[in-house]
Design a protein around this motif. Structure first.
Motif, mmCIF file in Angstrom:
data_model
loop_
_atom_site.group_PDB
_atom_site.id
_atom_site.type_symbol
_atom_site.label_atom_id
_atom_site.label_comp_id
_atom_site.label_asym_id
_atom_site.label_seq_id
_atom_site.Cartn_x
_atom_site.Cartn_y
_atom_site.Cartn_z
ATOM 1 N N CYS A 92 5.134 4.066 2.886
ATOM 2 C CA CYS A 92 4.508 4.849 3.945
ATOM 3 C C CYS A 92 5.311 6.117 4.213
ATOM 4 O O CYS A 92 6.502 6.068 4.481
ATOM 5 C CB CYS A 92 4.395 4.033 5.228
ATOM 6 N N GLY A 95 4.020 8.343 6.470
ATOM 7 C CA GLY A 95 3.497 8.834 7.758
ATOM 8 C C GLY A 95 4.659 9.326 8.614
ATOM 9 O O GLY A 95 5.832 9.067 8.309
ATOM 10 N N THR A 96 4.340 9.999 9.707
ATOM 11 C CA THR A 96 5.375 10.669 10.497
ATOM 12 C C THR A 96 6.485 9.719 10.934
ATOM 13 O O THR A 96 7.680 10.001 10.749
ATOM 14 C CB THR A 96 4.732 11.326 11.739
ATOM 15 N N THR A 97 6.128 8.563 11.494
ATOM 16 C CA THR A 97 7.152 7.657 12.027
ATOM 17 C C THR A 97 8.049 7.145 10.912
ATOM 18 O O THR A 97 9.279 7.120 11.039
ATOM 19 C CB THR A 97 6.492 6.467 12.755
ATOM 20 N N CYS A 98 7.426 6.728 9.817
ATOM 21 C CA CYS A 98 8.231 6.205 8.709
ATOM 22 C C CYS A 98 9.089 7.311 8.099
ATOM 23 O O CYS A 98 10.226 7.081 7.707
ATOM 24 C CB CYS A 98 7.324 5.585 7.649
ATOM 25 N N CYS A 127 -0.055 6.610 7.083
ATOM 26 C CA CYS A 127 0.297 5.544 8.022
ATOM 27 C C CYS A 127 -0.325 4.203 7.611
ATOM 28 O O CYS A 127 -1.523 4.115 7.362
ATOM 29 C CB CYS A 127 -0.177 5.935 9.414
ATOM 30 N N LEU A 128 0.514 3.175 7.515
ATOM 31 C CA LEU A 128 0.021 1.846 7.141
ATOM 32 C C LEU A 128 -0.453 1.062 8.360
ATOM 33 O O LEU A 128 -0.869 -0.086 8.252
ATOM 34 C CB LEU A 128 1.127 1.058 6.431
ATOM 35 N N GLY A 129 -0.351 1.680 9.533
ATOM 36 C CA GLY A 129 -0.841 1.038 10.755
ATOM 37 C C GLY A 129 0.167 0.094 11.386
ATOM 38 O O GLY A 129 -0.219 -0.774 12.170
ATOM 39 N N CYS A 130 1.430 0.201 11.014
ATOM 40 C CA CYS A 130 2.440 -0.666 11.634
ATOM 41 C C CYS A 130 3.682 0.178 11.926
ATOM 42 O O CYS A 130 4.782 -0.147 11.475
ATOM 43 C CB CYS A 130 2.749 -1.856 10.736
ATOM 44 N N CYS A 131 3.484 1.241 12.673
ATOM 45 C CA CYS A 131 4.558 2.219 12.909
ATOM 46 C C CYS A 131 5.764 1.593 13.603
ATOM 47 O O CYS A 131 6.895 2.062 13.426
ATOM 48 C CB CYS A 131 4.033 3.386 13.725
HETATM 49 S S1 FES Z 1 3.837 5.950 9.999
HETATM 50 FE FE1 FES Z 1 4.382 4.365 8.652
HETATM 51 S S2 FES Z 1 3.279 2.708 9.380
HETATM 52 FE FE2 FES Z 1 2.664 4.303 10.684
#
Ligand code: FES
Length: 294
Positions: free
Chosen positions: A220, A222-225, A261-265
């Motif tokens: 992932c 995504g922003t958080t990861c 995002c994998l939906g588990c931020c």
């Molecule tokens: S950003 Fe990685 S799971 Fe949401």
């Protein structure tokens, strides 16, 4: 960005014209409309969205472009202070700051926009048919074992409307990718243009035109990861499997992909192997995770 004029040259109009319906124009229109201005958003093409609406991901976080822009498109279309003027171009501008007059040329759409719901029924009933370029005979020759796989899939879906997607999904499931010679065969059997099939095959992440490994490892980004170090995790994984992002290991065991995002931020940084999600993954966890799939 220019203010629309009114008859009285001295009066400030209080209306704004934004030229260009890309992400910058859309965001400017929303900000101005929220501040109480009447906004006319002028766009040359038939729809707003611009280049960003055609992108898969955005730099540097690899966030899904459509996930970012879609809510803004809807907000723009619904905002009572925003008038969308699409398929149009600016051909004249006179006046001064605070009181401009513009001339706009609007091209015809050949439909009544007040009645069109975008249902697509008109395209089905259109008497004009598109030219389908024949596929070369040599491209149609696929091996017998492939025909044994593909023919039943085609027979199952051929007669139904919108048969292409289910056909591609089943072929992708059987081969783990979409072989090019099989796609040519499908195009000829369904009477479709091969370039249309490639357009769909390349658009959806679920499809691949290259052979893929037995297990898909999605890292992932995504922003958080990403802020939790997903880029280093991806780099470490590639080093360990001796491949690159998007690549497949030589033994066809793993294909590495970066995902949104994998939906588990809350579990960032996260990776997913096939359907199983691993959270708070450290570089040192990777060998153990991969060992489960040997
Ligand atoms: S950003 Fe990685 S799971 Fe949401």
């Amino acid at each position: 960005m220019d203010q629309m004029g009114r008859e009285d040259k001295k009066a400030k109009s209080g209306a704004v014209m934004v030229i260009g319906g890309g992400i910058a124009g859309i965001q400017s229109s929303l900000d101005l409309a929220e501040s109480g201005f009447k906004v006319y958003l002028l766009e040359e093409t038939p729809a707003i969205g611009g280049t960003m609406a055609q992108l898969d991901k955005t730099f540097p976080t690899n966030d899904c472009a459509m996930c970012v822009i879609s809510p803004k498109l809807v907000a723009c279309g619904r905002h009572l202070n925003i008038d969308l003027i699409t398929n149009s171009e600016l051909i004249g501008l006179t006046g001064e700051a605070g009181n401009f007059k513009v001339r706009v040329k609007q091209r015809p759409r050949y439909i009544d926009p007040a009645k069109c719901t975008g249902c697509g029924a008109c395209t089905q009933n259109c008497p004009v048919t598109r030219v389908v370029y024949p596929v070369e005979k040599s491209e149609l020759e696929i091996e017998r074992k492939d025909r044994e796989i593909v023919d039943p899939i085609l027979a199952k879906h051929k007669e139904q409307r919108g048969s292409l997607m289910p056909v591609l999904q089943e072929i992708n499931k059987r081969y783990n990718y979409l072989p090019k010679d099989v796609l040519s065969y499908v195009a000829a059997e369904l009477g479709l243009n091969i370039s249309d099939i490639y357009g769909i095959a390349k658009f959806y992440n679920a499809f691949s035109l290259e052979p893929r490994g037995r297990h898909k490892v999605s890292v992932c980004m995504g922003t958080t990861c990403y802020v939790k170090g997903a880029d280093k995790l991806l780099q470490r994984l590639c080093e360990q499997l001796d491949t690159t992002p998007g690549g497949t290991t030589e033994d066809m065991r793993f294909t590495i992909e970066s995902a949104r995002c994998l939906g588990c931020c809350s579990l960032a940084p996260a990776i997913m192997v096939d359907d199983k999600v691993y959270g708070r993954v450290k570089n040192s966890d990777l060998p153990k995770i991969l060992k489960d799939y040997e």
